[in-house]
Motif scaffolding. Structure first.
Motif, mmCIF file in Angstrom:
data_model
loop_
_atom_site.group_PDB
_atom_site.id
_atom_site.type_symbol
_atom_site.label_atom_id
_atom_site.label_comp_id
_atom_site.label_asym_id
_atom_site.label_seq_id
_atom_site.Cartn_x
_atom_site.Cartn_y
_atom_site.Cartn_z
ATOM 1 N N TRP A 51 0.853 -1.200 0.000
ATOM 2 C CA TRP A 51 0.000 0.000 0.000
ATOM 3 C C TRP A 51 0.882 1.241 0.000
ATOM 4 C CZ3 TRP A 51 -4.576 -1.744 -0.988
ATOM 5 C CH2 TRP A 51 -5.072 -2.874 -0.375
ATOM 6 N N CYS A 60 -11.821 6.793 -0.967
ATOM 7 C CA CYS A 60 -11.985 7.741 0.133
ATOM 8 C C CYS A 60 -12.754 8.979 -0.337
ATOM 9 C CB CYS A 60 -10.612 8.145 0.666
ATOM 10 S SG CYS A 60 -10.640 9.479 1.872
ATOM 11 N N ASN A 76 -8.693 5.926 3.560
ATOM 12 C CA ASN A 76 -7.438 6.661 3.635
ATOM 13 C C ASN A 76 -7.568 7.787 4.665
ATOM 14 O OD1 ASN A 76 -5.091 8.251 3.205
ATOM 15 N ND2 ASN A 76 -4.919 7.435 1.134
ATOM 16 N N PRO A 77 -7.310 7.480 5.933
ATOM 17 C CA PRO A 77 -7.479 8.499 6.971
ATOM 18 C C PRO A 77 -6.527 9.685 6.802
ATOM 19 C CG PRO A 77 -6.485 6.510 7.883
ATOM 20 C CD PRO A 77 -6.898 6.192 6.483
ATOM 21 N N LEU A 78 -5.350 9.458 6.264
ATOM 22 C CA LEU A 78 -4.415 10.573 6.085
ATOM 23 C C LEU A 78 -4.973 11.595 5.099
ATOM 24 C CD1 LEU A 78 -1.684 11.839 6.754
ATOM 25 C CD2 LEU A 78 -0.708 10.545 4.851
ATOM 26 N N TYR A 121 3.307 6.971 7.807
ATOM 27 C CA TYR A 121 2.007 6.413 7.431
ATOM 28 C C TYR A 121 2.187 5.283 6.422
ATOM 29 C CZ TYR A 121 -2.721 6.371 5.414
ATOM 30 O OH TYR A 121 -3.957 6.008 4.948
ATOM 31 N N TRP A 122 3.093 5.489 5.470
ATOM 32 C CA TRP A 122 3.370 4.492 4.440
ATOM 33 C C TRP A 122 3.845 3.185 5.081
ATOM 34 C CZ3 TRP A 122 6.566 6.024 -0.482
ATOM 35 C CH2 TRP A 122 6.504 5.008 -1.423
ATOM 36 N N ALA A 124 3.527 2.314 8.381
ATOM 37 C CA ALA A 124 2.552 1.814 9.354
ATOM 38 C C ALA A 124 1.383 1.098 8.694
ATOM 39 C CB ALA A 124 2.047 2.960 10.225
ATOM 40 N N ARG A 125 0.908 1.602 7.556
ATOM 41 C CA ARG A 125 -0.269 0.981 6.945
ATOM 42 C C ARG A 125 0.045 -0.361 6.299
ATOM 43 N NH1 ARG A 125 -2.710 4.048 1.820
ATOM 44 N NH2 ARG A 125 -4.453 3.540 3.110
ATOM 45 N N PHE A 132 -2.224 -1.186 13.357
ATOM 46 C CA PHE A 132 -1.688 -0.677 12.095
ATOM 47 C C PHE A 132 -2.440 -1.213 10.888
ATOM 48 C CE2 PHE A 132 1.898 -0.844 15.121
ATOM 49 C CZ PHE A 132 2.074 0.530 15.268
ATOM 50 N N ASN A 133 -2.925 -2.450 10.975
ATOM 51 C CA ASN A 133 -3.640 -3.016 9.840
ATOM 52 C C ASN A 133 -4.944 -2.271 9.564
ATOM 53 O OD1 ASN A 133 -4.998 -3.949 12.069
ATOM 54 N ND2 ASN A 133 -5.010 -6.098 11.452
ATOM 55 N N LEU A 135 -5.050 0.810 9.043
ATOM 56 C CA LEU A 135 -4.688 1.887 8.125
ATOM 57 C C LEU A 135 -4.721 1.451 6.658
ATOM 58 C CD1 LEU A 135 -1.700 3.449 10.094
ATOM 59 C CD2 LEU A 135 -4.044 4.316 9.924
#
Length: 138
Positions: A51, A60, A76-78, A121-122, A124-125, A132-133, A135
């Protein structure tokens, strides 16, 4: 005829508004969740199976256009959380943001925190463990 220079400060805001309006029109009519839709998938994910920070962005934005905030956050929360800072910076650039809020604009305009946030973020997701999953898109 020469373009008036004082109007250039509105260019980023006009670009954001134009792109947003076009995307909203498309995403009101096309559902990226339906198999065989005409919208492209993520080429990075297709090539690597990892991802990227933008994965899930189309779904999103589709959810946001349909006012489905929980679904948008799941995709995509970010992206959802970065809409406000980007809008604040664009309004400031156009001279439409109150000067007393300049410290907030300066905070949002720092590139290093954004770089750290996006790279973190990259990573962690793509971690397979809870939380983390959550994300990962969908």
């Amino acid at each position: 005829m020469k373009f008036p220079q004082h109007l250039l400060r509105y260019a980023p805001l006009a670009a954001i508004a134009s792109i947003s309006a076009g995307a909203a029109v498309i995403l009101r009519r096309v559902d990226p969740n339906v198999p065989g839709n005409p919208l492209p998938g993520c080429p990075f994910y297709a090539l690597t199976g990892i991802w990227c920070p933008g994965c899930g962005s189309t779904r999103c934005l589709h959810a946001l256009v349909h006012l489905d905030l929980p679904q948008a956050m799941a995709m995509n929360p970010l992206l959802v959380l970065s809409i406000i800072p980007v809008l604040v910076m664009a309004l400031h650039g156009a001279g439409l943001w109150p000067a007393r809020w300049l410290p907030l604009v300066r905070l949002f305009a720092r590139p290093i925190p954004w770089l750290v946030l996006v790279l973190g973020y990259w990573v962690a997701r793509n971690l397979p463990w809870y939380p983390f999953n959550l994300l990962a898109p969908g």
